[in-house]
Design a protein around this motif. Structure first.
Motif, mmCIF file in Angstrom:
data_model
loop_
_atom_site.group_PDB
_atom_site.id
_atom_site.type_symbol
_atom_site.label_atom_id
_atom_site.label_comp_id
_atom_site.label_asym_id
_atom_site.label_seq_id
_atom_site.Cartn_x
_atom_site.Cartn_y
_atom_site.Cartn_z
ATOM 1 N N UNK A 120 1.071 0.266 10.560
ATOM 2 C CA UNK A 120 0.660 1.656 10.417
ATOM 3 C C UNK A 120 -0.788 1.852 10.832
ATOM 4 N N UNK A 121 -1.633 0.902 10.399
ATOM 5 C CA UNK A 121 -3.056 1.001 10.745
ATOM 6 C C UNK A 121 -3.266 0.904 12.247
ATOM 7 N N UNK A 122 -2.464 0.061 12.869
ATOM 8 C CA UNK A 122 -2.602 -0.104 14.316
ATOM 9 C C UNK A 122 -2.308 1.227 15.021
ATOM 10 N N UNK A 123 -1.260 1.900 14.557
ATOM 11 C CA UNK A 123 -0.911 3.181 15.163
ATOM 12 C C UNK A 123 -2.012 4.205 14.933
ATOM 13 N N UNK A 124 -2.528 4.254 13.709
ATOM 14 C CA UNK A 124 -3.596 5.215 13.397
ATOM 15 C C UNK A 124 -4.841 4.919 14.232
ATOM 16 N N UNK A 125 -5.167 3.652 14.345
ATOM 17 C CA UNK A 125 -6.348 3.269 15.124
ATOM 18 C C UNK A 125 -6.196 3.668 16.583
ATOM 19 N N UNK A 126 -4.980 3.496 17.080
ATOM 20 C CA UNK A 126 -4.732 3.868 18.471
ATOM 21 C C UNK A 126 -4.880 5.378 18.672
ATOM 22 N N UNK A 127 -4.490 6.151 17.660
ATOM 23 C CA UNK A 127 -4.665 7.607 17.757
ATOM 24 C C UNK A 127 -6.143 7.956 17.800
ATOM 25 N N UNK A 128 -6.928 7.259 16.970
ATOM 26 C CA UNK A 128 -8.369 7.504 16.944
ATOM 27 C C UNK A 128 -8.969 7.123 18.292
ATOM 28 N N UNK A 129 -8.493 6.006 18.819
ATOM 29 C CA UNK A 129 -8.944 5.582 20.154
ATOM 30 C C UNK A 129 -8.682 6.665 21.195
#
Lengths: 238, 238
Positions: free
Chosen positions: B86-95
């Motif tokens: 989940x964090x990976x997906x959120x981080x990618x959105x922030x990216x």
DNA sequence: TACCATTTTTAGATTAATCTAAAAAATATT
DNA sequence: AATATTTTTTAGATTAATCTAAAAATGGTA
């Protein structure tokens, strides 16, 4: 604010209602069908483009014309067409699509067969300022990477006297300016043949036997092209 | 393929289920809240960010954890947090968000107070290749126009030893590197004061009376800044 | 013109994402 | 600890966008 009463439901009749992605795609489909066949678009044809069913299209057209009056003309069983306002919206979508495709190819080094899907998503981003700036950044291009004209902010397309390669007279030199079929497989094949936009072509010989054509590419390379390829390539004589 | 049976409904348990825009935004909200407060995010807090109601958030979290197991951890009444996936997906959105903001400012000449909304839409475009290419096109920037770090493709953030201007020792020179508050009104005010990223600041005097600060800007211009402004400006000493 | 095939519409369901109002659980206050 | 307040969840609705199946309309042909 005006209210309409239909089917026991109230809808706010307000052009300012934001148009959804699904609605935008239906408008675009109707626009393209009407342009191509010069008659109202049938539910079946729209459904085919939208990859939905005729019943869904009927429902969508109904919703569209109740929620956004003055975008779509339609009478039961008679197909749908767009009003001037509807056409403006569809044209603007095409503008956005083609500008994004140009950006992807010119600035991000995508190849012309990869950009359609991504542009299909990008075209629904609403900010008008974004598109104006993008247009400016790209140098207000008139044609996209497939050679299709990009309408300006007012919706005007630039026309170009282009013909299909099948229509080019033998021994006349022309330049590739666009494609009729923009499927990835065709575009990739063209890449392999070096038949990119701007390539110089001259028909050396039309072969009776199978309808294929012997051409001279960029004044140096000889090449056989099937009739099918020639039927999907737009060229412009010099 | 595994099936789960809950509440009389069947859900395909499949990570490959595309994540919707609404789901993505919820993931992002949960991520930000967990990062900020180092504890599970409450439904109320999520609802506030999402501009929905707590009941809707409960429903969304339920859907999320049934449709996409292994993204969200949550126990009734105990708030939600993200799994590593989940964090990976959120981080990618922030990216994506921060790369698009950078694009808008650097390439399309938007000002730093205009870009948030547009990036909020652009961040949901799915093509990974697009983001890789955009990152490359922008020169793999490490910070966005507000000074916030842009995670790399693996999700790693670059950290910078930054402090709030309120924490800067008097008579020490520092450079503005970011903002805590990125609301348009604050950013526009900073523009007026010439307090852009990269500006040199030195605290000349802290005024007891009202907590304001007399600063020297870019070695030449004297300026009064309220405490509130200083509390929302990140600087880095030279 | 009457029938048949095709196309379009209606009727009735489904799913995602939201809402309001009420019930239940957790937390805070006396 | 008992009660009051706040937060969260459940229950039940709504809307947009889709579906399938059946009914209705259109158009072509015998």
């Amino acid at each position: 604010m005006v209210f309409l009463h239909k089917n026991n439901k109230f809808y706010k009749a307000n052009i300012m209602n934001p148009i959804s992605k699904a609605e935008e795609n239906h408008l675009k489909a109707i626009f393209n069908l009407c342009e191509e066949f010069s008659k109202p678009a049938s539910t079946n044809a729209i459904a085919k483009i939208m990859k939905t069913k005729a019943a869904s299209v009927t429902a969508m057209i109904k919703r569209l014309s109740e929620k956004h009056p003055a975008l779509v003309n339609h009478q039961k069983h008679k197909g749908a067409s767009l009003t001037e306002t509807g056409k403006k919206i569809a044209t603007n979508l095409i503008r956005k699509h083609r500008l994004w495709e140009t950006f992807l190819v010119e600035k991000l080094n995508f190849s012309w067969d990869e950009v359609h899907e991504i542009a299909e998503e990008l075209e629904h981003i609403k900010a008008e300022k974004l598109i104006d700036r993008l247009d400016e950044f790209l140098g207000r291009p008139k044609f996209d990477p497939h050679g299709d004209p990009i309408p300006d902010a007012k919706g005007n397309f630039t026309f170009r006297k282009q013909i299909l390669l099948t229509e080019l007279a033998a021994h006349k030199t022309a330049v590739v300016v666009g494609v009729m079929d923009d499927s990835p497989s065709f575009l990739q094949y063209l890449d392999k043949l070096n038949l990119v936009l701007g390539a110089k072509v001259k028909i050396l010989e039309r072969i009776e036997y199978d309808g294929s054509n012997r051409i001279l590419l960029n004044d140096k390379q000889e090449q056989i092209l099937t009739n099918k390829v020639c039927q999907n390539l737009y060229v412009k004589t010099l």
